[in-house]
Design a protein around this motif. Sequence first.
Motif, PDB file in Angstrom:
ATOM      1  N   ILE A 122      52.765   5.751 -48.541  1.00  0.00           N
ATOM      2  CA  ILE A 122      54.222   5.649 -48.758  1.00  0.00           C
ATOM      3  C   ILE A 122      54.645   6.769 -49.708  1.00  0.00           C
ATOM      4  N   GLY A 123      55.927   7.079 -49.700  1.00  0.00           N
ATOM      5  CA  GLY A 123      56.438   8.145 -50.573  1.00  0.00           C
ATOM      6  C   GLY A 123      55.756   9.453 -50.220  1.00  0.00           C
ATOM      7  N   GLY A 124      55.217  10.114 -51.233  1.00  0.00           N
ATOM      8  CA  GLY A 124      54.581  11.404 -51.010  1.00  0.00           C
ATOM      9  C   GLY A 124      53.334  11.314 -50.157  1.00  0.00           C
ATOM     10  N   SER A 125      52.784  10.127 -50.006  1.00  0.00           N
ATOM     11  CA  SER A 125      51.590   9.975 -49.169  1.00  0.00           C
ATOM     12  C   SER A 125      51.972   9.653 -47.733  1.00  0.00           C
TER      13      SER A 125
ATOM     14  N   SER B 125      46.702   7.367 -50.539  1.00  0.00           N
ATOM     15  CA  SER B 125      47.342   6.897 -51.773  1.00  0.00           C
ATOM     16  C   SER B 125      46.702   7.615 -52.942  1.00  0.00           C
ATOM     17  N   LYS B 126      47.507   8.375 -53.638  1.00  0.00           N
ATOM     18  CA  LYS B 126      46.970   9.114 -54.787  1.00  0.00           C
ATOM     19  C   LYS B 126      46.291   8.156 -55.758  1.00  0.00           C
ATOM     20  N   THR B 127      46.980   7.052 -56.046  1.00  0.00           N
ATOM     21  CA  THR B 127      46.469   6.119 -57.054  1.00  0.00           C
ATOM     22  C   THR B 127      45.548   5.050 -56.473  1.00  0.00           C
TER      23      THR B 127
ATOM     24  N   THR C 149      48.947   1.443 -54.899  1.00  0.00           N
ATOM     25  CA  THR C 149      50.331   1.161 -54.482  1.00  0.00           C
ATOM     26  C   THR C 149      50.380  -0.078 -53.577  1.00  0.00           C
TER      27      THR C 149
ATOM     28  N   GLY D  27      52.391  13.443 -56.045  1.00  0.00           N
ATOM     29  CA  GLY D  27      52.452  12.795 -54.724  1.00  0.00           C
ATOM     30  C   GLY D  27      53.378  13.520 -53.759  1.00  0.00           C
TER      31      GLY D  27
ATOM     32  N   GLN E 263      63.047  12.698 -51.234  1.00  0.00           N
ATOM     33  CA  GLN E 263      62.038  12.393 -52.260  1.00  0.00           C
ATOM     34  C   GLN E 263      61.787  13.615 -53.133  1.00  0.00           C
TER      35      GLN E 263
ATOM     36  N   GLU F  46      63.477  12.485 -56.475  1.00  0.00           N
ATOM     37  CA  GLU F  46      62.443  11.957 -57.371  1.00  0.00           C
ATOM     38  C   GLU F  46      62.105  12.999 -58.438  1.00  0.00           C
TER      39      GLU F  46
ATOM     40  N   GLN G 240      58.083  10.568 -62.532  1.00  0.00           N
ATOM     41  CA  GLN G 240      58.968   9.707 -61.743  1.00  0.00           C
ATOM     42  C   GLN G 240      59.023   8.308 -62.353  1.00  0.00           C
TER      43      GLN G 240
ATOM     44  N   VAL H  46      60.842   4.958 -60.927  1.00  0.00           N
ATOM     45  CA  VAL H  46      60.432   4.052 -59.849  1.00  0.00           C
ATOM     46  C   VAL H  46      59.656   2.848 -60.395  1.00  0.00           C
TER      47      VAL H  46
ATOM     48  N   LYS I 272      59.132  -1.746 -59.404  1.00  0.00           N
ATOM     49  CA  LYS I 272      57.776  -2.188 -59.000  1.00  0.00           C
ATOM     50  C   LYS I 272      57.334  -3.366 -59.860  1.00  0.00           C
TER      51      LYS I 272
HETATM   52  O1  F6P Z   1      56.747   4.919 -56.283  1.00  0.00           O
HETATM   53  C1  F6P Z   1      56.815   6.298 -56.245  1.00  0.00           C
HETATM   54  C2  F6P Z   1      55.487   6.916 -55.994  1.00  0.00           C
HETATM   55  O2  F6P Z   1      54.717   6.885 -57.125  1.00  0.00           O
HETATM   56  C3  F6P Z   1      55.651   8.308 -55.467  1.00  0.00           C
HETATM   57  O3  F6P Z   1      55.848   9.228 -56.454  1.00  0.00           O
HETATM   58  C4  F6P Z   1      54.421   8.475 -54.669  1.00  0.00           C
HETATM   59  O4  F6P Z   1      54.508   9.558 -53.793  1.00  0.00           O
HETATM   60  C5  F6P Z   1      54.339   7.146 -53.991  1.00  0.00           C
HETATM   61  O5  F6P Z   1      54.776   6.230 -54.966  1.00  0.00           O
HETATM   62  C6  F6P Z   1      53.005   6.748 -53.464  1.00  0.00           C
HETATM   63  O6  F6P Z   1      52.035   6.739 -54.458  1.00  0.00           O
HETATM   64  P1  F6P Z   1      50.507   6.717 -54.101  1.00  0.00           P
HETATM   65  O7  F6P Z   1      50.203   7.948 -53.342  1.00  0.00           O
HETATM   66  O8  F6P Z   1      49.787   6.641 -55.404  1.00  0.00           O
HETATM   67  O9  F6P Z   1      50.259   5.501 -53.261  1.00  0.00           O
END
Ligand code: F6P
Length: 537
Positions: A141-144, A193-195, A198, A252, A334, A338, A491, A494, A498
């Motif tokens: 989602i988002g940048g991913s 997902s970077k993190t 999410t 992201g 975005q 963002e 960012q 956001v 959450k």
């Molecule tokens: O909620 C915003 C955000 O952190 C974006 O900046 C990011 O691209 C997206 O969520 C997805 O995050 P992730 O790649 O960690 O799942």
Amino acid sequence: MWRDLKVLAEKSRGRGIASLFGAGRAADFSVEADGLFLDYSKTAIDSNARSALVALVDQCGVPERREAMFTGAPINQTEDRAVLHTALRNLSGGPVVVDGADVMPGVLRTLARMKSFAGMVRSGAYHGAGGSFTDVVNIGIGGSHLGPDMAVRALSPYADGPRCHFVSNVDGADISDTLARLDPARTLILVASKTFTTTETMTNAATARKWMAAGVDNPGAQFVALSSAAEKAAEWGIDATRVFGFEDWVGGRYSIWGPVGLSLMIAIGAEAFTDFLLGAEAMDVHFRTAGAGRNMPVMLALVGLWHTHACGYATRAVLPYDQRLGRLPAYLQQLEMESNGKSVAMDGHRLSHPSGPVVWGEPGTNGQHAFYQLIHQGTAIVPCEFLVAARGHEPQLAHHHTLLVANCLAQSEALMQGRDLDTARVLMQEKGFSGPELERQARHRVFPGGRPSTTLIYDLLTPYRLGQIIALYEHRVFVEGVVLGINSFDQWGVELGKELANAIAPILKGSVPVDAKDGSTRQLVKFVQAHREGPAS
Ligand code: F6P
């Protein structure tokens, strides 16, 4: 500094735009960069305004900050991180040092692993339980999500690999509609997902894993992780050979150039993906070396600042005359909102000027039959950013493309020229109207004109061009952010939603009482609880 620009903008108001055109304006108020051509002559910016805008570049320290970005300084100050998506497309491989270490060997190693894996997926050497993969689902989602989704659509004429699908929304409709059409034995799932935390992505990934497990014996083998959190991907059960990592200095919304672009690479192949990177790299070199007045990202940023901050226009429309760029406005929403939708400056003080604008849009010609009415005759002025290729990918349908381009050029002309009351009166006379009715009808047919637009034009939307275009917008956002004194790379806005969603979910399930919530939230929760079971009425 805004005061002087506002005075210039005020002066330009009554003058319109068409009146600025003398010999040489069109060429003078345009920038070329390696096959991309940006025409900003249909704006109210004149030489004085341009000089004042260009002066901002040095006044605000853009060159220093640009060098700091490219050389790995921690310019994302609220997260104490470097900002180095440019390293992902630094194909010349020159060293980029972060904290004393060159990051390029790692970047190039990951790129080579991606190429090898994408090649194996495309050839069928790496396959699913039922044979070579017919479908790839990117869950993110988002940048991913927005980058690969936008780019896979944009470059569909180059796609010769498995079909790519994108699931982002936590709304079960998204994954359910997508998986319903697919065969688990021939589907590869990319969890982007970077993190790797999410909620939306991890919920969808878990659902996909159950679906896969019901269809194949070794579901884990058909999952790939694209993430900075390798250990979390491992905990989730994805084998290290299928984890493609990137560092925290890739934001992201700037991550399409690395592992998050794997779906694009699988769709179009490593060679075309490399062209995409090369286009971006060429824009990086241009951005880093061209003088401010001839620097496309800088000029696009200055035009944007002029419209938002000097003229006070609150929104900006992105209007690609390219059906395949249908997701570009969402991608840029975005990227721009963002990055620059903030009210606190880098130094922690409240901004004394507006932040970045609202960005929206839709491909032409569709938008013409929907919201262009407001753009032409509404009371709000919306600067428009047109994008169009001189030719399309359907030579057998060249007449379609001629109409597409004609519409694009006509819109910017109409916005600038408008139609005055006298012309409208003649038009109504010719239609047989007279007296007060002629007058009344004529007024509805007046176009104020003087409405600004830019046009970005190029030969054909190739992977290279798309790379240039996306990098152009990234650097434009960067320059706007520096001039506005914003950190474009965090960012925090956001986060609150959450956190509250995490708190409301157990309330909806009934395991936590609703009492602590405000009256509105309480009544909405109660409505959901009362209606969530049973047949729809
Ligand atoms: O909620 C915003 C955000 O952190 C974006 O900046 C990011 O691209 C997206 O969520 C997805 O995050 P992730 O790649 O960690 O799942």
